[in-house]
Design a protein around this motif. Structure first.
Motif, mmCIF file in Angstrom:
data_model
loop_
_atom_site.group_PDB
_atom_site.id
_atom_site.type_symbol
_atom_site.label_atom_id
_atom_site.label_comp_id
_atom_site.label_asym_id
_atom_site.label_seq_id
_atom_site.Cartn_x
_atom_site.Cartn_y
_atom_site.Cartn_z
ATOM 1 N N THR A 171 0.857 -1.180 0.000
ATOM 2 C CA THR A 171 0.000 0.000 0.000
ATOM 3 C C THR A 171 0.896 1.234 0.000
ATOM 4 O OG1 THR A 171 -1.638 -1.215 1.304
ATOM 5 C CG2 THR A 171 -1.976 1.144 1.094
ATOM 6 N N PRO A 172 1.588 1.482 -1.098
ATOM 7 C CA PRO A 172 2.556 2.587 -1.119
ATOM 8 C C PRO A 172 1.901 3.938 -1.349
ATOM 9 C CG PRO A 172 2.537 1.529 -3.244
ATOM 10 C CD PRO A 172 1.580 0.741 -2.376
ATOM 11 N N GLN A 173 2.603 4.973 -0.967
ATOM 12 C CA GLN A 173 2.132 6.339 -1.162
ATOM 13 C C GLN A 173 2.948 7.016 -2.259
ATOM 14 O OE1 GLN A 173 2.336 6.978 3.351
ATOM 15 N NE2 GLN A 173 0.714 8.389 2.752
ATOM 16 N N CYS A 174 2.260 7.659 -3.188
ATOM 17 C CA CYS A 174 2.941 8.322 -4.305
ATOM 18 C C CYS A 174 3.593 9.637 -3.880
ATOM 19 C CB CYS A 174 1.968 8.569 -5.450
ATOM 20 S SG CYS A 174 0.710 9.846 -5.108
ATOM 21 N N ARG A 175 3.032 10.272 -2.848
ATOM 22 C CA ARG A 175 3.544 11.531 -2.287
ATOM 23 C C ARG A 175 3.491 12.694 -3.280
ATOM 24 N NH1 ARG A 175 8.858 9.572 1.234
ATOM 25 N NH2 ARG A 175 7.757 8.029 2.511
ATOM 26 N N ARG A 176 2.647 12.588 -4.243
ATOM 27 C CA ARG A 176 2.487 13.703 -5.176
ATOM 28 C C ARG A 176 1.638 14.797 -4.522
ATOM 29 N NH1 ARG A 176 0.828 9.947 -10.381
ATOM 30 N NH2 ARG A 176 2.904 9.030 -10.731
ATOM 31 N N ILE A 180 -4.785 13.769 -2.799
ATOM 32 C CA ILE A 180 -5.432 14.181 -1.561
ATOM 33 C C ILE A 180 -5.239 13.151 -0.447
ATOM 34 C CG2 ILE A 180 -7.157 15.564 -2.771
ATOM 35 C CD1 ILE A 180 -9.171 13.295 -2.301
ATOM 36 N N PHE A 181 -4.995 11.898 -0.812
ATOM 37 C CA PHE A 181 -4.789 10.862 0.197
ATOM 38 C C PHE A 181 -3.411 10.996 0.841
ATOM 39 C CE2 PHE A 181 -8.036 9.247 -2.615
ATOM 40 C CZ PHE A 181 -8.957 8.687 -1.741
ATOM 41 N N CYS A 182 -2.396 11.214 0.032
ATOM 42 C CA CYS A 182 -1.049 11.393 0.569
ATOM 43 C C CYS A 182 -0.925 12.705 1.333
ATOM 44 C CB CYS A 182 -0.017 11.350 -0.558
ATOM 45 S SG CYS A 182 0.198 9.698 -1.291
ATOM 46 N N PRO A 185 -3.293 13.564 6.728
ATOM 47 C CA PRO A 185 -2.727 12.774 7.832
ATOM 48 C C PRO A 185 -3.671 11.669 8.303
ATOM 49 C CG PRO A 185 -3.610 14.822 8.687
ATOM 50 C CD PRO A 185 -3.763 14.892 7.190
ATOM 51 N N LYS A 186 -4.860 11.582 7.706
ATOM 52 C CA LYS A 186 -5.869 10.636 8.157
ATOM 53 C C LYS A 186 -5.691 9.236 7.578
ATOM 54 C CE LYS A 186 -9.381 14.271 8.631
ATOM 55 N NZ LYS A 186 -10.720 14.735 8.183
ATOM 56 N N THR A 187 -4.912 9.088 6.510
ATOM 57 C CA THR A 187 -4.834 7.777 5.859
ATOM 58 C C THR A 187 -3.546 7.630 5.066
ATOM 59 O OG1 THR A 187 -5.998 6.259 4.352
ATOM 60 C CG2 THR A 187 -5.968 8.587 3.748
ATOM 61 N N ASN A 188 -3.207 6.400 4.743
ATOM 62 C CA ASN A 188 -2.112 6.136 3.808
ATOM 63 C C ASN A 188 -2.624 5.339 2.603
ATOM 64 O OD1 ASN A 188 -2.560 3.673 5.109
ATOM 65 N ND2 ASN A 188 -0.437 3.023 4.930
ATOM 66 N N LEU A 189 -3.939 5.327 2.402
ATOM 67 C CA LEU A 189 -4.545 4.520 1.339
ATOM 68 C C LEU A 189 -4.489 5.248 -0.009
ATOM 69 C CD1 LEU A 189 -7.593 2.993 3.236
ATOM 70 C CD2 LEU A 189 -5.391 1.928 2.718
ATOM 71 N N THR A 267 -4.101 4.582 13.527
ATOM 72 C CA THR A 267 -5.543 4.526 13.291
ATOM 73 C C THR A 267 -6.339 4.899 14.537
ATOM 74 O OG1 THR A 267 -5.199 2.781 11.645
ATOM 75 C CG2 THR A 267 -7.439 3.101 12.449
ATOM 76 N N CYS A 268 -6.012 4.284 15.679
ATOM 77 C CA CYS A 268 -6.778 4.534 16.903
ATOM 78 C C CYS A 268 -6.084 5.504 17.856
ATOM 79 C CB CYS A 268 -7.034 3.205 17.628
ATOM 80 S SG CYS A 268 -8.157 2.098 16.748
ATOM 81 N N ASP A 269 -4.793 5.670 17.719
ATOM 82 C CA ASP A 269 -4.039 6.582 18.585
ATOM 83 C C ASP A 269 -4.357 6.306 20.054
ATOM 84 O OD1 ASP A 269 -2.267 8.588 19.236
ATOM 85 O OD2 ASP A 269 -3.705 10.214 18.942
ATOM 86 N N VAL A 270 -4.137 5.061 20.452
ATOM 87 C CA VAL A 270 -4.458 4.620 21.813
ATOM 88 C C VAL A 270 -3.673 5.438 22.839
ATOM 89 C CG1 VAL A 270 -4.317 2.683 23.428
ATOM 90 C CG2 VAL A 270 -5.064 2.302 21.062
ATOM 91 N N GLU A 271 -4.367 5.913 23.872
ATOM 92 C CA GLU A 271 -3.736 6.757 24.875
ATOM 93 C C GLU A 271 -3.347 5.953 26.116
ATOM 94 O OE1 GLU A 271 -8.136 6.786 25.874
ATOM 95 O OE2 GLU A 271 -6.903 6.876 24.057
ATOM 96 N N ARG A 272 -2.439 6.525 26.891
ATOM 97 C CA ARG A 272 -1.997 5.899 28.131
ATOM 98 C C ARG A 272 -3.191 5.705 29.071
ATOM 99 N NH1 ARG A 272 2.596 4.831 30.605
ATOM 100 N NH2 ARG A 272 3.763 5.767 28.872
ATOM 101 N N GLY A 273 -3.243 4.537 29.703
ATOM 102 C CA GLY A 273 -4.302 4.239 30.655
ATOM 103 C C GLY A 273 -5.545 3.629 30.053
ATOM 104 N N ALA A 274 -5.567 3.460 28.737
ATOM 105 C CA ALA A 274 -6.745 2.891 28.074
ATOM 106 C C ALA A 274 -6.801 1.378 28.282
ATOM 107 C CB ALA A 274 -6.719 3.216 26.587
#
Length: 393
Positions: A171-176, A180-182, A185-189, A267-274
């Motif tokens: 699932t590579p990113q073109c980085r162009r 809009i996907f690259c 910050p919400k996805t790498n799809l 994806t979930c950005d799990v926080e300390r204490g969860a």
């Protein structure tokens, strides 16, 4: 069939039920990691097969194939621009895997030809081989979790050069700038090469693989096709790694480990204490557990119907191990009872839609998040009452 990445750099292959598949991969010397310690903790692998595989597994693990990772030993004398002949595990049809001689064409513009050094075996490869993948094409060269060395590059390639060590990415990113996907910050799809990748060809619509026997084309798989001694990928599919890294371990970063860690950290950005619950304790599940522990989760439930996996789960950071078969009520009721209102973050690492439902319904009332990682078979759907969603999950 999944790889388990265990402490002290030990790996084992579990769930092997096809002797011919095991023999085929072994004969091609795909990787020491594929067959190393094919013993304990498996329900579907017969004891006779384990005994038969053990000497071979030990030999593979000790041999460290190839003996040295150096540019000289990984380059063919033909050099750039020539077709190479090598071996590959070719899926000719459903459950029909053969070790065959193939021809690998030179890379075209924006492409890279790789010498594959090590492979890990992901369940997605078996999912396609057994005919469950709706995009599955045959004949094809499977494999997408590998460590490799750049053999040659096509015109215009600047990010890697011959001799570089890389992890092929499916699932590579073109980085162009215009993607809009690259840019998000919400996805790498990134969809740049996804269309042709799903059709089993390179971005220009053609294949780089042919059967040496009759010249028939062979489909690519996930844009990587690493179950071959040589493969061709798009430049953007190459993630360069430190040459000091052991590719027999780094290959696991191609899918299992990065998928699990990414689910927790990105994806979930799990926080300390969860609180966290992980359904399925294969490579991805163990990576989720490890990442959750690093994030400081206070309680990590490891859920699996195979109790032999619990020892590894605890080593990776699980605080509670739960076998649904040990309870008379659904597992979601068990987890909600253990936590009063449910688990902050649940992760499905099985691809089973019933387990996906259980993971969702185990999530905490009001803010619980359920992350689906496993890939379900074609035609399967998730069914759940609307109430869990209405009440904030």
């Amino acid at each position: 069939m999944v790889m388990i990445f265990a402490p002290a750099h030990q790996c084992r292959l579990v769930g092997v039920s096809d002797r011919s598949l095991c023999r085929s991969l072994s004969s091609m010397r795909v990787s020491a990691l594929l067959l190393a310690t094919m013993i304990r903790g498996t329900t579907s692998l017969s004891s006779s097969l384990r005994r038969a595989a053990l000497p071979r597994a030990k030999a593979l693990f000790a041999s460290k194939m190839p003996p040295a990772v150096s540019t000289d030993t990984l380059m063919y004398s033909g050099g750039d621009g020539e077709t190479l002949k090598c071996r590959a595990a070719v899926a000719m049809g459903v459950n029909d895997l053969k070790i065959l001689d193939i021809e690998v064409a030179p890379p075209k513009a924006g492409e890279v030809r790789l010498k594959v050094v090590a492979n890990a075996l992901c369940h997605t490869d078996i999912y396609t081989l057994e005919g469950s993948d709706p995009e599955g094409l045959f004949p094809a060269i499977l494999g997408h979790e590998a460590g490799a060395v750049v053999e040659s590059v096509g015109p215009g390639v600047e990010s890697v050069k011959p001799g570089d060590h890389v992890i092929p990415c499916y699932t590579p990113q073109c980085r162009r700038p215009e993607c809009i996907f690259c840019a998000s910050p919400k996805t790498n799809l990134c969809p740049t090469i996804r269309g042709t990748q799903g059709k089993g060809v390179m971005p220009d619509g053609t294949s780089r693989f042919r059967l040496a026997s009759d010249g028939a084309p062979i489909h690519h798989f996930m844009g990587t096709s690493t179950f071959a001694e040589y493969t061709v990928v798009a430049e953007i599919s190459c993630a360069k790694v430190d040459p000091r890294a052991d590719l027999e371990l780094a290959c696991l970063l191609g899918c299992g480990v990065s998928t699990g860690w990414g689910a927790v950290w990105k994806t979930c950005d799990v926080e300390r204490g969860a609180t966290v619950a992980v359904f399925g304790l294969g490579a991805v599940g163990l990576a989720v557990i490890q990442a959750a522990q690093e994030r400081g989760a206070k309680r990590i439930f490891a859920v699996d119907v195979n109790p032999d996996k619990f020892e590894a789960a605890k080593a990776f950071g699980a605080t509670d191990c739960v076998n649904p078969k040990d309870h008379e009520v659904p597992i979601q009721q068990v987890l909600v009872g253990e936590t009063q209102w449910g688990v902050d973050y649940t992760f499905d690492c099985t691809g089973n839609t019933e387990v996906m439902r259980a993971a969702l319904e185990s999530a905490h009332r009001g803010w619980g998040v359920s992350c689906v990682i496993g890939v379900a078979a074609a035609g399967h759907e998730i069914s759940t009452p609307p109430l869990p969603l209405v009440t904030g999950r």
